[in-house]
Design a protein around this motif. Sequence first.
Motif, PDB file in Angstrom:
ATOM      1  N   ALA A 116      10.066 -62.822 -37.103  1.00  0.00           N
ATOM      2  CA  ALA A 116      10.209 -64.065 -36.357  1.00  0.00           C
ATOM      3  C   ALA A 116      11.387 -64.877 -36.887  1.00  0.00           C
ATOM      4  O   ALA A 116      12.025 -65.629 -36.149  1.00  0.00           O
ATOM      5  CB  ALA A 116       8.927 -64.889 -36.448  1.00  0.00           C
ATOM      6  N   ALA A 117      11.688 -64.690 -38.171  1.00  0.00           N
ATOM      7  CA  ALA A 117      12.804 -65.412 -38.787  1.00  0.00           C
ATOM      8  C   ALA A 117      14.140 -64.756 -38.479  1.00  0.00           C
ATOM      9  O   ALA A 117      15.164 -65.430 -38.364  1.00  0.00           O
ATOM     10  CB  ALA A 117      12.599 -65.491 -40.298  1.00  0.00           C
ATOM     11  N   GLY A 118      14.144 -63.442 -38.376  1.00  0.00           N
ATOM     12  CA  GLY A 118      15.391 -62.740 -38.104  1.00  0.00           C
ATOM     13  C   GLY A 118      15.191 -61.240 -38.130  1.00  0.00           C
ATOM     14  O   GLY A 118      14.150 -60.748 -38.590  1.00  0.00           O
ATOM     15  N   PHE A 119      16.167 -60.526 -37.645  1.00  0.00           N
ATOM     16  CA  PHE A 119      16.067 -59.070 -37.581  1.00  0.00           C
ATOM     17  C   PHE A 119      17.451 -58.468 -37.737  1.00  0.00           C
ATOM     18  O   PHE A 119      18.430 -58.971 -37.171  1.00  0.00           O
ATOM     19  CB  PHE A 119      15.461 -58.620 -36.246  1.00  0.00           C
ATOM     20  CG  PHE A 119      15.194 -57.138 -36.159  1.00  0.00           C
ATOM     21  CD1 PHE A 119      14.079 -56.593 -36.763  1.00  0.00           C
ATOM     22  CD2 PHE A 119      16.068 -56.295 -35.485  1.00  0.00           C
ATOM     23  CE1 PHE A 119      13.820 -55.221 -36.683  1.00  0.00           C
ATOM     24  CE2 PHE A 119      15.819 -54.937 -35.412  1.00  0.00           C
ATOM     25  CZ  PHE A 119      14.699 -54.394 -36.012  1.00  0.00           C
ATOM     26  N   VAL A 120      17.519 -57.422 -38.531  1.00  0.00           N
ATOM     27  CA  VAL A 120      18.758 -56.676 -38.740  1.00  0.00           C
ATOM     28  C   VAL A 120      18.506 -55.237 -38.320  1.00  0.00           C
ATOM     29  O   VAL A 120      17.372 -54.750 -38.392  1.00  0.00           O
ATOM     30  CB  VAL A 120      19.192 -56.739 -40.222  1.00  0.00           C
ATOM     31  CG1 VAL A 120      20.454 -55.921 -40.468  1.00  0.00           C
ATOM     32  CG2 VAL A 120      19.432 -58.188 -40.640  1.00  0.00           C
TER      33      VAL A 120
END
Length: 337
Positions: A116-120
Amino acid sequence: MQLPRRAAPAGRVPFHGGTLHHLIERGWFWIIPFDNHKDSRNPMCSVGLTFDERLYPQPKDKTPDEEFNHYLDMYPAVKRQFDGARRVREWISTPDRIQYSSRQTVGDRWCLMSHAAGFVDPLYSRGLSNTFEVVDALCYRVLDALRDDDFSAKRFEYVEQLEQGLLKYNDMIVDSSYIAFSHFRLWNAVFRVWACFTTPATMRQIQARQEFTLDGDDRHFREMENSPYPGLWWPDSHAFKHLLDVTHETCVRYENGEIDGDKAADIVFQAINDCESVNTPFGWKDGEDHRFYRATTPTMIKFMWWASTNGPKEMRDLGRAMLKGVAKSAVRGKKVS
């Protein structure tokens, strides 16, 4: 997807026995078998493809199934592995970037966790690891906040630092890898930077668990947060942080055309050789032709000896603490028996 069975190639470990990566310029196919164990019951495998959309613009007027086959046609060596394969569910394709990040992940009475905070890009399969780290850092703080009725963002500052670090450092190694895919020597070097620090990172966690098992004091886990680089694989290591910085900076210079691929590879290989914390028993500092590594028992014994005696201080501290924990556990086991 269900792939046809093939005879295993010569060697102790089939190259397709685990997650298989087919690397292409600025992208990669994955094939993850679910039947790679004698007790497996699932004959399926997970298949996917991610890439830099700037180099591979989405074909127009193609279904996701046709799109995947379009890319297979571009890479015949990969396509051969799919001879006789059949899909068991519909393909899914997205025209959007899968990478994203949030400027802020923690606030008063709220927290964005992991994906939910980020994805790489999932090249190094960091999803579960990142999620566990964030859950571990968040849970006891929530319990403390409940007791004190104080959910201010300040109490959760470390969670914010951790999540941003997890995104930053994972992005650095993935970006370096995507850049390096087009030049084998550079990719050979970049992969070693990622791989050589997975072992001390694991040892660090094992050592904390050993101490907790012996005395039941969860301070051993909380003390792991006292590190200068939250989110880094080995967050206590200045040497690893420097090596990753040099690697990413060098790959960006190569991407920008400031240096050629061989020069970039030379710089990263030299940085690996100069880094005292890169262990020698696994062969990370051996010649570029050393392309395979197996964690055999003799190799692990050599590594622990090196880490406890000849390695730099940060490795000696970690290696000796782990061996001390093993010895304590063994003594405790004898007493119990």
